[in-house]
Design a protein around this motif. Structure first.
Motif, PDB file in Angstrom:
ATOM      1  N   LYS A  46      35.630  21.783  16.601  1.00 47.80           N
ATOM      2  CA  LYS A  46      35.394  20.603  15.775  1.00 47.80           C
ATOM      3  C   LYS A  46      36.321  19.493  16.257  1.00 47.80           C
ATOM      4  O   LYS A  46      37.437  19.743  16.678  1.00 47.80           O
ATOM      5  CB  LYS A  46      35.715  20.942  14.317  1.00 47.80           C
ATOM      6  CG  LYS A  46      34.455  21.242  13.524  1.00 47.80           C
ATOM      7  CD  LYS A  46      34.805  21.386  12.055  1.00 47.80           C
ATOM      8  CE  LYS A  46      34.221  22.682  11.527  1.00 47.80           C
ATOM      9  NZ  LYS A  46      35.117  23.409  10.650  1.00 47.80           N
ATOM     10  N   ILE A  47      35.838  18.258  16.168  1.00 45.59           N
ATOM     11  CA  ILE A  47      36.644  17.160  16.673  1.00 45.59           C
ATOM     12  C   ILE A  47      37.949  17.050  15.870  1.00 45.59           C
ATOM     13  O   ILE A  47      37.946  16.822  14.674  1.00 45.59           O
ATOM     14  CB  ILE A  47      35.864  15.837  16.614  1.00 45.59           C
ATOM     15  CG1 ILE A  47      34.709  15.899  17.610  1.00 45.59           C
ATOM     16  CG2 ILE A  47      36.771  14.652  16.914  1.00 45.59           C
ATOM     17  CD1 ILE A  47      33.776  14.725  17.557  1.00 45.59           C
ATOM     18  N   VAL A  48      39.036  17.316  16.560  1.00 41.63           N
ATOM     19  CA  VAL A  48      40.339  17.118  15.951  1.00 41.63           C
ATOM     20  C   VAL A  48      40.939  15.948  16.714  1.00 41.63           C
ATOM     21  O   VAL A  48      41.263  16.057  17.878  1.00 41.63           O
ATOM     22  CB  VAL A  48      41.243  18.355  16.114  1.00 41.63           C
ATOM     23  CG1 VAL A  48      42.499  18.206  15.280  1.00 41.63           C
ATOM     24  CG2 VAL A  48      40.484  19.612  15.757  1.00 41.63           C
ATOM     25  N   LEU A  49      40.997  14.830  16.041  1.00 40.87           N
ATOM     26  CA  LEU A  49      41.421  13.627  16.730  1.00 40.87           C
ATOM     27  C   LEU A  49      42.923  13.666  16.982  1.00 40.87           C
ATOM     28  O   LEU A  49      43.716  13.793  16.060  1.00 40.87           O
ATOM     29  CB  LEU A  49      41.051  12.410  15.887  1.00 40.87           C
ATOM     30  CG  LEU A  49      41.229  11.073  16.594  1.00 40.87           C
ATOM     31  CD1 LEU A  49      40.255  10.935  17.739  1.00 40.87           C
ATOM     32  CD2 LEU A  49      41.040   9.947  15.601  1.00 40.87           C
ATOM     33  N   LYS A  50      43.275  13.583  18.258  1.00 40.17           N
ATOM     34  CA  LYS A  50      44.697  13.595  18.594  1.00 40.17           C
ATOM     35  C   LYS A  50      45.211  12.165  18.588  1.00 40.17           C
ATOM     36  O   LYS A  50      44.755  11.327  19.368  1.00 40.17           O
ATOM     37  CB  LYS A  50      44.875  14.221  19.975  1.00 40.17           C
ATOM     38  CG  LYS A  50      46.321  14.390  20.358  1.00 40.17           C
ATOM     39  CD  LYS A  50      46.451  15.025  21.742  1.00 40.17           C
ATOM     40  CE  LYS A  50      47.894  14.884  22.203  1.00 40.17           C
ATOM     41  NZ  LYS A  50      48.031  14.233  23.471  1.00 40.17           N
ATOM     42  N   PRO A  51      46.157  11.870  17.692  1.00 42.79           N
ATOM     43  CA  PRO A  51      46.690  10.506  17.675  1.00 42.79           C
ATOM     44  C   PRO A  51      47.546  10.257  18.903  1.00 42.79           C
ATOM     45  O   PRO A  51      48.217  11.167  19.393  1.00 42.79           O
ATOM     46  CB  PRO A  51      47.555  10.476  16.412  1.00 42.79           C
ATOM     47  CG  PRO A  51      47.465  11.814  15.796  1.00 42.79           C
ATOM     48  CD  PRO A  51      46.833  12.762  16.753  1.00 42.79           C
TER      49      PRO A  51
END
Ligand SMILES: [Zn+2]
Length: 517
Positions: free
Chosen positions: A202-207
């Motif tokens: 699942k898209i885990v947005l990396k800041p």
């Protein structure tokens, strides 16, 4: 008819009628003479046997017919695009197709595509549908299935070993050849696409760049318009020495032309997210791009920049998901629409937007329709039709090279006008803001050279025309920025250049990548 017989006939049909492009390319590498004749027969047999193997693997009492029909229909369309545009159906092309909106699909529609669909898709599907399958008991069917699989596998191995030297060169040195097999390669590409896209977690947005801040004592606010161009190839800009005047308005402005900019990819879906991402071309992938914040997000972290994305192309390809986004392909927002909504419509109302944010830094991204093919003649209004006659159809292969170039160059004149209008708009803010415009196209375009049309070829085999793009910058009077226009740049530079333009301090900024450092 037995299931096996149906599969054999369908595989034969595909081999003989749906692989024109493949054999055409094979014959270019291996002309029909001497030993090559035997090789070509063996390739034909190999392709046929592999299809029998594949279809048998997918077959079952209930799936054989529907699967073969779907394959026939899709392959009739891929045949059309491969024969006429010489495109390759790889995972990037599948992503492009799935992200294509209805308007763009209508652009591609023509009578020839219907003929392909009917003769290579619908008619064989109809016969296949009408064929009555003679099915035996489950056990017997399974036995036949195994027998067919083993036999075809055996034949494949025999062929590969009999001509092992030839096949080593075929698979290693002429890798692109197999990209033209139909339906095998598009089936592989769908699998490749699914594994690249859906299989990923699942898209885990990396800041990134959460430390971003602007520290300057500057009284003047910054106003940047970033124009993402569409399908403009560098060698058709008169600014780059093209024999025709395709930049008549821009040449009157104090622009800095960038003649050596290469794209990250050969398609919108690949290039646009890559341009704005922190990754460079060598280490960018769709998955990494979508899972990591982009340069607009880093700007957002400063809390000091107003960000707006206006789109007259398809969409932002995931770049503007977390910033203000306005769709300008619809008459609801775009007030300049005739047969389609025009790029200059994106400029309407920007004055109001800027005036309402007087004390803020602003970046506005404008994603153009630009030179989107194949219907170049639809990309401009009559006033820009300077080069004639123009290709009036989307069946590019029907048009003369000259008329395709004419339509394409007229569309460039429209972009020339659009960019000069952007500059005029920015000039109004010269006294109050530090203004600048950056223009970069997402990829280039093939216009019939070596039989190639449009874009989207895998990067390593793409011609310069698809990867070497139109690019230029413009600075307002009070914006003292330096750039060496003769240097070689690429989309990789954009991330750091935009950060530098706003004097953003962050750990992710690399000064050596900033074009204006
Ligand atoms: Zn594009």
């Amino acid at each position: 008819m037995t299931q096996t017989k149906l599969i054999i006939i369908t595989a034969l049909f595909f081999t003989l009628f749906s692989n024109f492009s493949f054999f055409n390319n094979v014959l270019e590498v291996y002309p029909f003479e001497g030993m090559n004749i035997i090789y070509i027969f063996s390739i034909t047999l190999l392709l046929f046997t592999f299809m029998v193997f594949l279809f048998t693997l997918l077959s079952s009492r209930y799936t054989t017919k529907p699967i073969l029909i779907v394959m026939l229909i899709i392959s009739s369309l891929t045949s059309y695009f491969m024969n006429c545009y010489h495109v390759v159906i790889d995972s990037d092309m599948i992503r492009n197709t799935l992200q294509t909106n209805l308007n763009e699909s209508v652009d591609l529609f023509n009578i020839k595509i219907v003929i392909y669909l009917i003769f290579l898709g619908v008619i064989p599907s109809f016969f296949l549908y009408k064929t009555e399958l003679k099915l035996s008991s489950f056990k017997k069917e399974l036995f036949i299935k195994l027998k067919t699989l083993l036999l075809s596998l055996f034949i494949i191995i025999i062929i590969l070993f009999s001509f092992s030297k030839f096949y080593t060169s075929f698979f290693r040195e002429h890798k692109p050849l197999r990209y033209y097999t139909n339906p095998t390669y598009w089936i592989y590409s769908i699998g490749d696409y699914i594994s690249k896209t859906l299989k990923s977690d699942k898209i885990v947005l990396k800041p990134i760049g959460v430390d971003a801040k602007i520290d300057n004592k500057d009284k003047k606010r910054k106003l940047v318009i970033m124009v993402v161009g569409e399908a403009t190839r560098a060698d058709h800009f008169s600014l780059n020495g093209y024999s025709r005047e395709t930049n008549p308005l821009l040449k009157k402005e104090h622009i800095i032309n960038l003649p050596h900019v290469s794209a990250c990819g050969t398609s919108t879906a690949h290039s646009v997210p890559c341009m704005f991402s922190i990754f460079e071309r060598n280490n960018y992938s769709y998955k990494r791009g979508i899972n990591t914040e982009n340069v607009l997000d880093v700007m957002q972290h400063t809390n000091q920049i107003e960000i707006l994305w206006r789109d007259n192309n398809s969409d932002s390809k995931g770049v503007a998901l977390r910033v203000a986004f306005e769709n300008y392909k619809t008459t609801k927002n775009n007030t300049i629409c005739d047969v389609e909504c025009r790029d200059e419509g994106m400029l309407i109302g920007l004055d109001k937007y800027i005036d309402e944010r007087k004390n803020k830094d602003i970046i506005i991204v404008l994603h153009q329709m630009g030179n989107h093919g194949p219907a170049y003649n639809k990309r401009y209004t009559k006033v820009f039709e300077k080069f004639t006659p123009v290709c009036q159809t989307n069946q590019l292969e029907e048009c003369s090279k000259e008329s395709i170039n004419n339509a394409y160059d007229n569309a460039l004149l429209h972009t020339d006008y659009f960019l000069s209008e952007v500059i005029h708009l920015l000039k109004n803010y010269d006294q109050t803001h530090k203004t600048s415009m950056i223009y970069m196209s997402d990829h280039g375009e093939s216009l019939g050279e070596h039989g190639l049309y449009l874009h989207g070829l895998p990067y390593f085999m793409a011609p310069d025309t698809q990867t070497h793009v139109g690019a230029l910058v413009w600075f307002g009077e009070h914006n003292n920025k330096n750039i060496n226009p003769t240097k070689i740049y690429s989309h990789d530079n954009l991330f750091h250049t935009l950060l530098g333009l706003f004097d953003i301090k962050t750990e992710v900024y690399k000064q050596e990548m900033d074009m204006f450092r």
